[in-house]
Structures are given as C-alpha cells and as structure tokens.
Design an enzyme around this catalytic site. Structure first.
Site, PDB file in Angstrom:
ATOM      1  N   GLU A 168       1.001  -0.872  -0.149  1.00  0.00           N
ATOM      2  CA  GLU A 168      -0.267  -0.130   0.145  1.00  0.00           C
ATOM      3  C   GLU A 168       1.026   1.299   0.036  1.00  0.00           C
ATOM      4  OE1 GLU A 168      -4.223  -1.264   2.155  1.00  0.00           O
ATOM      5  OE2 GLU A 168      -2.900  -0.898   3.803  1.00  0.00           O
ATOM      6  N   GLU A 277      -5.821  -7.244  -2.079  1.00  0.00           N
ATOM      7  CA  GLU A 277      -6.900  -7.133  -0.525  1.00  0.00           C
ATOM      8  C   GLU A 277      -8.403  -7.000  -0.679  1.00  0.00           C
ATOM      9  OE1 GLU A 277      -4.686  -4.735   2.669  1.00  0.00           O
ATOM     10  OE2 GLU A 277      -2.805  -4.941   2.022  1.00  0.00           O
TER      11      GLU A 277
END
Length: 344
Positions: A168, A277
C-alpha cells in the site's frame, strides 16, 4: 512381451505429459482466489483450533481450499519482533509458509513490506538495520534483502507467481528516501527490488500496490508518476475496503467506482490488474459475501482476461484471537458464509 511393455510405458508417459501440460495451462489462465494468511503461524502456535463447516478440527489450509481458495499471499518483514500481532513474518517463517502453501497445491504471492513491522499508507518505517545508510547503500540493502528472500524460496523449490514491492505504497515506502515527495528515488528503489526478483525468478510477475481501489484519481496520479520516472512492474494491485473509507459506506455505493477504476487503469497503462486486499465485517457475513461476489465479478469482467484475481486479507484471523473486525471467521472457530463467495 518386451515390445508390449515399451508401448505401454510410452503411452503412460504421453498421457502424463498431456495431463501435466493441461494443468500448467489451467494454472496460468485460472482466476486467483486468494487469501493473505500471514497470521496463521502465530495463531497455530498460540493453540487456536480451526474448525470446518461441520465443526470438526481441520488444517486451516484444507478449510480454505475447500472454500475455493487457490492462492496464498504472505507478508515478509526484515527483522520483526516476536510480538504475536505486530511481529513474526521473518524470512524463515515466510519461506516455511510458502512451502506449505505449495504443498497444498496453492499459488504463492510474496508481499515485501520493506519494514520491520506494518507498512501501509499511514506508516512506512525504514528497517532498523537500514537506518543511517546513504542512498546508494540503501538501494544495495534493498536489493540484497530481496534477492536473499527470493533465493531462500527457490532453495525450497517455491517459485512465487507474484511479488509485491512494498505494501500500500500510495505515499511511497522506506521513508524518507522513498517517499512520493521524491519520485525519482522511489522509482530507483522499486527498480532495485524488481531487478533482484527477476534475477532469481524471471517468470515471477511484479506488483505495485496502492490502496483505495475505488479512487480513480489516486491511481491515475500514482501510476502516471510511476510511468514518468521509469518504475518497472508487471501488474497493478489495489486494496478495496469499504469499511476503511470515510463514512464507512456500504460496498454498493463504491463498487461501480472500483469496476471503472480497474478497467480504466488496465487500458491506460496496459497492465494486468488484481485486487490484492479486500475484506468486510465479520458480523455481517451476508453483506461481506455479497461484496466479495461483486468484487470478483468486477475483476473477472475486465476485458481481455486482464483481471487476474481477488485476495481476502486474513480471512482466518478470528476476532477472538486478532481483535480484527474484518475476518471471515466466527466466534465458533468456523468460517462464516462470507468465505463461500470464493466457491464457484
């Protein structure tokens, strides 16, 4: 008799070869239905017992496979602590888990956080051993570490199908050198990781991963810069968590934005895309099931088969153990209905 035996064995080898080839083609073309289960070793070490749908104790891998999961994602930290919730995930533990996943016939994704603990949009802490290095030394440390992990996997006969460089990384990684305030340096760090992976495993595909998969402006800004500064990668990965968006909207309010973004960035950058995710609230299993079905549909509908898969983040991490609200496991130790979304 000898001639007949030769014919028999020739036919046997031919049939085996055909079957093997078919399996490989199916693997390459199949949709990845994945789970990040990096907490699993700690859960097992703590004595947590997993139960299947019938209430019988069973290996977590088997339960996941029964529910359609065919790929496993594993995070790896440089020098983690032994803390049960913010530690572990060392090279050794990651390699052991990857070998276990392979033995269960599952595909493997490795997620390099390039930190000693959690890395996400709120924090990208440099590994302690890398503090004080100049930029050239930092690039070398990243390359050497990445190469070392990949070689350890290879030595256990595990070839990750995918590798993430950073986790991320909307604002970059390995602060401050790899912050998006300095895109040229971030691109250099990413490219050293890319080179290390490809040196050991040329066939492994490299993922760059940004959160808020419904936010098209975020992805255009990020990957426009990645292209501008020459970052090397194969796949665009994204997170999609309605729960973590402002106001916690129901997934129905953002799912079409996710679908638009997936298609737009695939066309704009000419890359394959994945949701690496996602997850929903464990106490709303029907809603999470519906969300997962919708996410899978959006990824599968990407033109030209460019949508590769969907991964649930820690579905097995029951709240009673992890205190995490977005698992797909109930207080009874069994998977909830949400996990059924991965069954064809």
């Amino acid at each position: 008799m000898r001639k007949n035996q030769l014919i028999y064995f020739s036919l046997l080898i031919f049939c085996f070869s055909c079957g093997h080839t078919t399996t490989e083609i199916e693997k390459e073309n199949s949709f990845a239905k994945g789970a990040d289960i990096s907490w699993l070793p700690q859960m097992e070490a703590s004595g947590y017992t997993f139960y299947n749908d019938k209430g019988m104790p069973e290996d977590c891998f088997k339960i996941l496979k029964t529910h359609g999961i065919n790929a496993i994602r594993l995070r790896t930290w440089v020098n983690p602590s032994d803390d049960p919730h913010s530690g572990h995930c060392s090279k050794e533990e990651t390699v052991a888990m990857a070998k276990r996943a392979k033995d269960w016939g599952m595909r493997v994704m490795i997620d390099f956080h390039y930190s000693d603990s959690w890395a996400d949009p709120a924090k990208q802490h440099k590994p302690k051993d890398w503090e004080g290095l100049d930029f050239e030394e930092l690039k070398k440390a990243l390359y050497d570490y990445t190469y070392d992990v990949m070689l350890a996997l290879k030595n256990k006969d595990v070839t990750p199908e995918w590798v993430q460089l950073g986790n991320e990384i909307a604002t970059g990684m390995i602060y401050p050198e790899g912050h998006t305030d300095n895109w040229p340096q971030l691109a250099q760090l990413l490219n050293r990781g890319y080179d290390a992976v490809k040196r050991v495993s040329p066939e492994t595909k490299i993922i760059l991963h940004v959160d808020q998969g419904n936010n098209n402006n975020r992805f255009r800004w990020w990957f426009d810069n990645a292209e501008k500064y020459g970052a090397k990668y194969d796949i665009i990965g994204m997170s999609y968590y309605p729960y973590w968006l402002e106001g916690r909207p129901d997934y129905t309010e953002t799912i079409d934005d996710l679908g638009y973004n997936l298609t737009d960035i695939m066309k704009r950058y000419g890359k394959e895309v994945m949701v690496v995710e996602t997850g929903g609230e464990d106490n709303q299993p029907q809603n999470t099931f519906d969300m997962l079905r919708a996410v899978i549909q959006k990824v599968k509908s990407i033109p030209d088969g460019k949508g590769l898969g969907v991964f649930y983040w820690e579905p097995q991490s029951a709240r009673s153990w992890s205190h995490y609200a977005l698992s797909a496991w109930g207080d009874d130790g069994r998977p909830t209905k949400a996990l059924d979304a991965f069954i064809d």
